[in-house]
Design a protein around this motif. Sequence first.
Motif, PDB file in Angstrom:
ATOM      1  N   ALA A   1       0.804  -1.220   0.000  1.00  0.00           N
ATOM      2  CA  ALA A   1       0.000   0.000   0.000  1.00  0.00           C
ATOM      3  C   ALA A   1       0.833   1.265   0.000  1.00  0.00           C
ATOM      4  O   ALA A   1       0.338   2.329  -0.368  1.00  0.00           O
ATOM      5  CB  ALA A   1      -0.951  -0.004   1.196  1.00  0.00           C
TER       6      ALA A   1
ATOM      7  N   LYS B   1       4.387   4.074  -4.256  1.00  0.00           N
ATOM      8  CA  LYS B   1       3.903   5.284  -4.921  1.00  0.00           C
ATOM      9  C   LYS B   1       3.785   5.032  -6.419  1.00  0.00           C
ATOM     10  O   LYS B   1       4.421   4.124  -6.953  1.00  0.00           O
ATOM     11  CB  LYS B   1       4.888   6.439  -4.691  1.00  0.00           C
ATOM     12  N   ASP B   2       2.959   5.846  -7.084  1.00  0.00           N
ATOM     13  CA  ASP B   2       2.905   5.785  -8.539  1.00  0.00           C
ATOM     14  C   ASP B   2       4.312   6.008  -9.080  1.00  0.00           C
ATOM     15  O   ASP B   2       5.014   6.914  -8.639  1.00  0.00           O
ATOM     16  CB  ASP B   2       1.964   6.851  -9.105  1.00  0.00           C
TER      17      ASP B   2
ATOM     18  N   THR C   1       1.316  -5.384  -7.099  1.00  0.00           N
ATOM     19  CA  THR C   1       0.752  -4.074  -6.800  1.00  0.00           C
ATOM     20  C   THR C   1      -0.591  -4.277  -6.127  1.00  0.00           C
ATOM     21  O   THR C   1      -1.250  -5.300  -6.317  1.00  0.00           O
ATOM     22  CB  THR C   1       0.561  -3.214  -8.063  1.00  0.00           C
ATOM     23  N   LEU C   2      -0.978  -3.300  -5.365  1.00  0.00           N
ATOM     24  CA  LEU C   2      -2.282  -3.314  -4.712  1.00  0.00           C
ATOM     25  C   LEU C   2      -3.319  -2.796  -5.702  1.00  0.00           C
ATOM     26  O   LEU C   2      -3.065  -1.823  -6.408  1.00  0.00           O
ATOM     27  CB  LEU C   2      -2.219  -2.406  -3.482  1.00  0.00           C
ATOM     28  N   THR C   3      -4.456  -3.432  -5.767  1.00  0.00           N
ATOM     29  CA  THR C   3      -5.539  -2.964  -6.630  1.00  0.00           C
ATOM     30  C   THR C   3      -6.283  -1.829  -5.921  1.00  0.00           C
ATOM     31  O   THR C   3      -6.062  -1.573  -4.730  1.00  0.00           O
ATOM     32  CB  THR C   3      -6.531  -4.099  -6.930  1.00  0.00           C
ATOM     33  N   GLU C   4      -7.169  -1.169  -6.633  1.00  0.00           N
ATOM     34  CA  GLU C   4      -8.007  -0.139  -5.999  1.00  0.00           C
ATOM     35  C   GLU C   4      -8.842  -0.757  -4.878  1.00  0.00           C
ATOM     36  O   GLU C   4      -9.008  -0.170  -3.820  1.00  0.00           O
ATOM     37  CB  GLU C   4      -8.901   0.548  -7.031  1.00  0.00           C
TER      38      GLU C   4
ATOM     39  N   ARG D   1      -6.606  -1.141  -1.886  1.00  0.00           N
ATOM     40  CA  ARG D   1      -6.263   0.121  -1.233  1.00  0.00           C
ATOM     41  C   ARG D   1      -7.408   0.642  -0.361  1.00  0.00           C
ATOM     42  O   ARG D   1      -7.185   1.226   0.684  1.00  0.00           O
ATOM     43  CB  ARG D   1      -5.913   1.151  -2.302  1.00  0.00           C
ATOM     44  N   HIS D   2      -8.635   0.416  -0.819  1.00  0.00           N
ATOM     45  CA  HIS D   2      -9.795   0.972  -0.114  1.00  0.00           C
ATOM     46  C   HIS D   2     -10.614  -0.083   0.619  1.00  0.00           C
ATOM     47  O   HIS D   2     -11.683   0.216   1.136  1.00  0.00           O
ATOM     48  CB  HIS D   2     -10.679   1.743  -1.098  1.00  0.00           C
TER      49      HIS D   2
ATOM     50  N   THR E   1      -9.718   1.319   6.657  1.00  0.00           N
ATOM     51  CA  THR E   1      -9.311   0.824   5.344  1.00  0.00           C
ATOM     52  C   THR E   1      -7.816   0.530   5.377  1.00  0.00           C
ATOM     53  O   THR E   1      -7.106   0.961   6.299  1.00  0.00           O
ATOM     54  CB  THR E   1      -9.592   1.851   4.238  1.00  0.00           C
ATOM     55  N   VAL E   2      -7.345  -0.139   4.351  1.00  0.00           N
ATOM     56  CA  VAL E   2      -5.914  -0.409   4.230  1.00  0.00           C
ATOM     57  C   VAL E   2      -5.163   0.926   4.175  1.00  0.00           C
ATOM     58  O   VAL E   2      -4.112   1.079   4.801  1.00  0.00           O
ATOM     59  CB  VAL E   2      -5.624  -1.284   2.997  1.00  0.00           C
ATOM     60  N   ALA E   3      -5.711   1.899   3.470  1.00  0.00           N
ATOM     61  CA  ALA E   3      -5.076   3.222   3.403  1.00  0.00           C
ATOM     62  C   ALA E   3      -4.933   3.825   4.796  1.00  0.00           C
ATOM     63  O   ALA E   3      -3.914   4.460   5.104  1.00  0.00           O
ATOM     64  CB  ALA E   3      -5.877   4.146   2.488  1.00  0.00           C
TER      65      ALA E   3
END
Length: 148
Positions: free
Chosen positions: A18, A21-22, A67-70, A73-74, A126-128
């Motif tokens: 998580a 970064k981009d 990578t984490l998906t959307e 992340r949420h 959330t994970v975030a």
Amino acid sequence: MRLTKFTDLALRSVMRLAVLKDGDDPLATREVAEAVGVPYTHAAKAITRLQHLGVVEARRGRGGGLTLTELGRHASVGWLVRELEGDGEVVACEGETPCPLRGACRLRGALRAAQEAFYSALDPLTVADLVASPTGPVLVGLTVRPSG
């Protein structure tokens, strides 16, 4: 309530992913395993489960990685823990030698309610949220790639 080691490992893996970064290179499963301090085989099993849940995306080959998906992340931490832990009972009333109190026991229901309260307390997170400061910067530093 105590989480299984598998769930703990999966949550730590998600948290590490998580904080990417981009523009960061995706992490390999081996890098996640090293970052969270577990054997590669254990991390690989957790990552596979997270892929099946749609939380992690894995790409093979050059430029590949995790990578984490959307969704990941949420995702609600409560939902994720329920999925990883399964819907088993807190106590084992059935089995080879079933509990003789199972037909009239009030403990089983009370423990089930406590388990649901535990999960419900995690639902708003959330994970975030888990990787907000001060946790995020620590997670970023767990895997240091050699330069060059």
